[in-house]
Design an enzyme around this catalytic site. Structure first.
Site, PDB file in Angstrom:
ATOM      1  N   TYR A 138       0.870  -1.182   0.000  1.00  0.00           N
ATOM      2  CA  TYR A 138       0.000   0.000   0.000  1.00  0.00           C
ATOM      3  C   TYR A 138       0.903   1.226   0.000  1.00  0.00           C
ATOM      4  O   TYR A 138       2.058   1.148  -0.415  1.00  0.00           O
ATOM      5  CB  TYR A 138      -0.928  -0.099   1.226  1.00  0.00           C
ATOM      6  CG  TYR A 138      -2.078   0.877   1.234  1.00  0.00           C
ATOM      7  CD1 TYR A 138      -2.848   1.115   0.097  1.00  0.00           C
ATOM      8  CD2 TYR A 138      -2.417   1.549   2.408  1.00  0.00           C
ATOM      9  CE1 TYR A 138      -3.909   2.007   0.130  1.00  0.00           C
ATOM     10  CE2 TYR A 138      -3.477   2.436   2.452  1.00  0.00           C
ATOM     11  CZ  TYR A 138      -4.211   2.661   1.311  1.00  0.00           C
ATOM     12  OH  TYR A 138      -5.268   3.550   1.340  1.00  0.00           O
ATOM     13  N   GLU A 281     -12.378   4.923  -5.846  1.00  0.00           N
ATOM     14  CA  GLU A 281     -11.012   5.143  -5.383  1.00  0.00           C
ATOM     15  C   GLU A 281     -10.243   6.051  -6.335  1.00  0.00           C
ATOM     16  O   GLU A 281     -10.158   5.783  -7.531  1.00  0.00           O
ATOM     17  CB  GLU A 281     -10.300   3.786  -5.281  1.00  0.00           C
ATOM     18  CG  GLU A 281      -9.035   3.815  -4.473  1.00  0.00           C
ATOM     19  CD  GLU A 281      -9.293   4.106  -3.009  1.00  0.00           C
ATOM     20  OE1 GLU A 281      -8.517   4.893  -2.433  1.00  0.00           O
ATOM     21  OE2 GLU A 281     -10.246   3.554  -2.436  1.00  0.00           O
ATOM     22  N   ASP A 282      -9.717   7.146  -5.803  1.00  0.00           N
ATOM     23  CA  ASP A 282      -8.818   8.039  -6.540  1.00  0.00           C
ATOM     24  C   ASP A 282      -9.431   8.600  -7.826  1.00  0.00           C
ATOM     25  O   ASP A 282      -8.771   8.681  -8.869  1.00  0.00           O
ATOM     26  CB  ASP A 282      -7.491   7.328  -6.832  1.00  0.00           C
ATOM     27  CG  ASP A 282      -6.652   7.183  -5.562  1.00  0.00           C
ATOM     28  OD1 ASP A 282      -7.089   7.679  -4.519  1.00  0.00           O
ATOM     29  OD2 ASP A 282      -5.576   6.579  -5.612  1.00  0.00           O
ATOM     30  N   ASP A 305     -11.546   8.081  -0.323  1.00  0.00           N
ATOM     31  CA  ASP A 305     -10.830   9.358  -0.249  1.00  0.00           C
ATOM     32  C   ASP A 305     -11.650  10.399   0.511  1.00  0.00           C
ATOM     33  O   ASP A 305     -11.094  11.226   1.238  1.00  0.00           O
ATOM     34  CB  ASP A 305     -10.502   9.874  -1.647  1.00  0.00           C
ATOM     35  CG  ASP A 305      -9.723   8.852  -2.451  1.00  0.00           C
ATOM     36  OD1 ASP A 305      -8.625   8.488  -2.013  1.00  0.00           O
ATOM     37  OD2 ASP A 305     -10.230   8.398  -3.493  1.00  0.00           O
TER      38      ASP A 305
END
Length: 590
Positions: A138, A281-282, A305
């Site tokens: 990660y 995600e992102d 996030d």
């Protein structure tokens, strides 16, 4: 077999104990993880796997750990050296090999290779060495892996859905071999960590997140699906890179983008049902907020996030109150960064204050100030602000820089979510420390190079008085004869347990109260011993236990809100969560 399972359930056996015989795993179709270590299971693939095929199947391969009897039964004689190893010895060897690599990316690649050849050993290694290996699978190493994904790509670990598949997304989903999917982590690669638009190469993020869902939260690997939505990239260096693995075109926007995402969301629900968790995600700010608002009422969706970061930061703040005193409502918060993370954290803090004080959300927001690239967000700027920033535009004269904002607002808590490194300067930290006995400083941006300041800078410039946590890990710091251990406000504390709680309760929607419950559960896991070291988060060595407690609180809130579909509600949700967690101990084959 059923009576054995019944006895174990009544005894409350838990997979948090490495010697436990209960596996669990929600909807374990073939019963593999409900079997005890002594019971025999059949290594099914399309047919019974044996010989060379068995050794190439990562789900069932055990390498040198196959017993003599298994080698005879599954035609493995001669395909393996004669030595027989234990899983523990395999772990020991792998950790020795990993530690010999000096470059973190080499460790990452070695772990990905292991995951592709021996799934159970990969997860056993990760669980047993979580503090050492978390920075590898990660943040921060996964950021470098995404940047170089085109060069290190070997075999697919998820689904790549590009604009070429428009109109056929449902067919593409059916190409994935597993049917009982419970969690999908999806990215479009536009805002990978603090590294920007990495297009199709953002796949490293969903793969890494789902590895943690299994290792830290106990969801079965077969129930997890990483997906990259490839709508192009605006990164010129990638478009000109001969090794780039994605679409070579500028990003789709507007109606084309919205229609493609809508087809994806509809196909996921059609293929996997109402209860599949879709974790965004992102995604870039402008899409992240819209997707969460648009699908939050129709799908089980979660944005790590915005919501995961908020929940883990709130947990740290609630824990920090025991060190600094006063209630959350008596503190003043100043953020550098007003994107997904910053506004998400700010909103959850305001919700928690509102819940505790019964004051209106609008009133609670007035304790929270945000600074973006143009300076302090104030009322006079309201017309030009993006919609998600407008609630934070308070009455104040304009201030252009962070130092000026610190001197004017006099925050007790300084939070960085800007994605820009070295922005908490010596002057800024000294100013915050000048009017706080114990200033709380959270430098949350990832990876390490983008952190607003280092742990050493925070402790040194505050003369050892700061309560510090960061997004990426920092080593302990020695200052004036005292050792300070910086905390890590890592989303991995929250999302694995949060997802497990949604799955075991059969939740059909995510509610803000579930995020607050997760924060309070995490804060409650910080011990006095942790506080004595200046820590506001518990150590990751206990993460499976922490995740089970978070899952129980989230599930309880789902039942309380009437959003749970798995009935009746288990009497002891913590024990139920533990019994549902996947454990990667090898199974014996018949």
């Amino acid at each position: 077999m059923e009576s054995t399972l019944k006895d174990l359930r009544e005894e409350g056996a838990s997979v948090l104990d490495p010697k436990s015989t209960v596996g669990g795993g929600v909807e374990d179709v073939y019963g593999e993880d409900r079997a005890t270590e002594e019971q025999l299971v059949t290594p099914w693939t399309v047919s019974v796997a044996s010989g060379y095929t068995l050794l190439r199947d990562p789900i069932h391969n055990k390498g040198l750990a196959f017993t003599e009897r298994e080698r005879d039964a599954h035609y493995l004689r001669g395909l393996l050296p004669p030595a027989i190893s234990t899983q523990e010895l395999q772990e020991k060897k792998l950790m020795r090999n990993l530690r010999q690599y000096e470059v973190p990316l080499q460790r990452y690649m070695a772990l990905m290779d292991l995951q592709e050849r021996n799934e159970r050993l990969f997860y056993k290694l990760l669980i047993d060495n979580v503090e050492e290996l978390l920075p590898v699978v990660y943040t921060p190493t996964v950021g470098e892996a995404c940047q170089k994904y085109g060069c290190i790509f070997r075999r697919p670990q998820g689904l790549y859905i590009s604009l070429k598949e428009k109109g056929k997304i449902l067919e593409v989903l059916k190409n994935w071999p597993q049917r009982s999917i419970q969690v999908i982590v999806v990215t479009d690669g536009e805002r990978i960590l603090g590294l920007g638009d990495l297009g199709c190469q953002g796949m490293g993020i969903p793969v890494g997140k789902l590895s943690l869902y299994t290792a830290l939260g106990g969801l079965r690997p077969s129930a997890c699906l990483p997906i990259t939505i490839d709508v192009g990239t605006n990164n010129e260096s990638l478009l000109n890179d001969e090794f780039y693995i994605g679409l070579r075109q500028k990003r789709a926007t507007g109606k084309e983008y919205a229609d493609f995402l809508h087809e994806f969301m509809s196909a996921v629900k059609q293929n996997y049902g109402e209860k599949v968790l879709i974790q965004f995600e992102d995604f870039a700010n402008h899409n992240a907020f819209e997707l969460l608002a648009k699908y939050g009422t129709t799908h089980l969706v979660f944005n790590d996030d915005i919501q995961g970061t908020a929940s883990v930061v709130l947990a740290g703040l609630v824990a920090a109150l025991k060190l600094v005193g006063r209630s959350l409502a008596e503190h003043t918060f100043l953020f550098l960064g007003a994107g997904e993370a910053g506004t998400g954290i700010a909103e959850l803090i305001a919700l928690e204050i509102s819940k505790k004080t019964k004051a209106s959300l609008e009133e609670c927001r007035k304790r929270i100030w945000l600074v973006d690239s143009k300076g302090l967000i104030v009322s006079s700027r309201k017309e030009s602000l993006q919609h998600f920033k407008k609630p934070w535009a308070h009455e104040h004269e304009p201030i252009k820089d962070l130092l000026g904002a610190v001197k004017a607002i006099k925050p007790t808590v300084l939070i960085g979510s800007s994605g820009v490194g070295k922005t908490f300067t010596k002057e800024v930290v000294e100013a915050v420390a000048s009017f706080n006995e114990k200033p709380i400083i959270l430098a949350l941006s990832n990876p390490t190079s983008q952190s607003e300041c280092t742990a050493e800078e925070a402790y040194t410039w505050s003369k050892g008085r700061a309560i510090f946590a960061s997004g990426s890990p920092f080593d302990p710091v020695d200052f004036e004869g005292k050792t300070f251990v910086p905390g890590q406000a890592n989303n991995a504390y929250i999302f694995p347990g949060f997802g497990l709680g949604l799955v075991i309760s059969g939740a059909i929607r995510v509610h803000d109260d579930m995020l607050l419950a997760a924060s309070e559960a995490l804060a409650g896991q910080v011990t006095q011993e942790n506080f004595d070291k200046g820590l506001i988060y518990p150590p990751f060595t206990n993460i499976r236990k922490i995740s089970a407690n978070i899952a129980a609180k989230v599930a309880a809130k789902a039942y309380e809100l009437g959003l749970a579909s798995r009935l009746p509600r288990p009497e002891n949700l913590v024990k139920h969560a533990e019994s549902c967690m996947y454990t990667p101990v090898y199974r014996s084959y018949r």
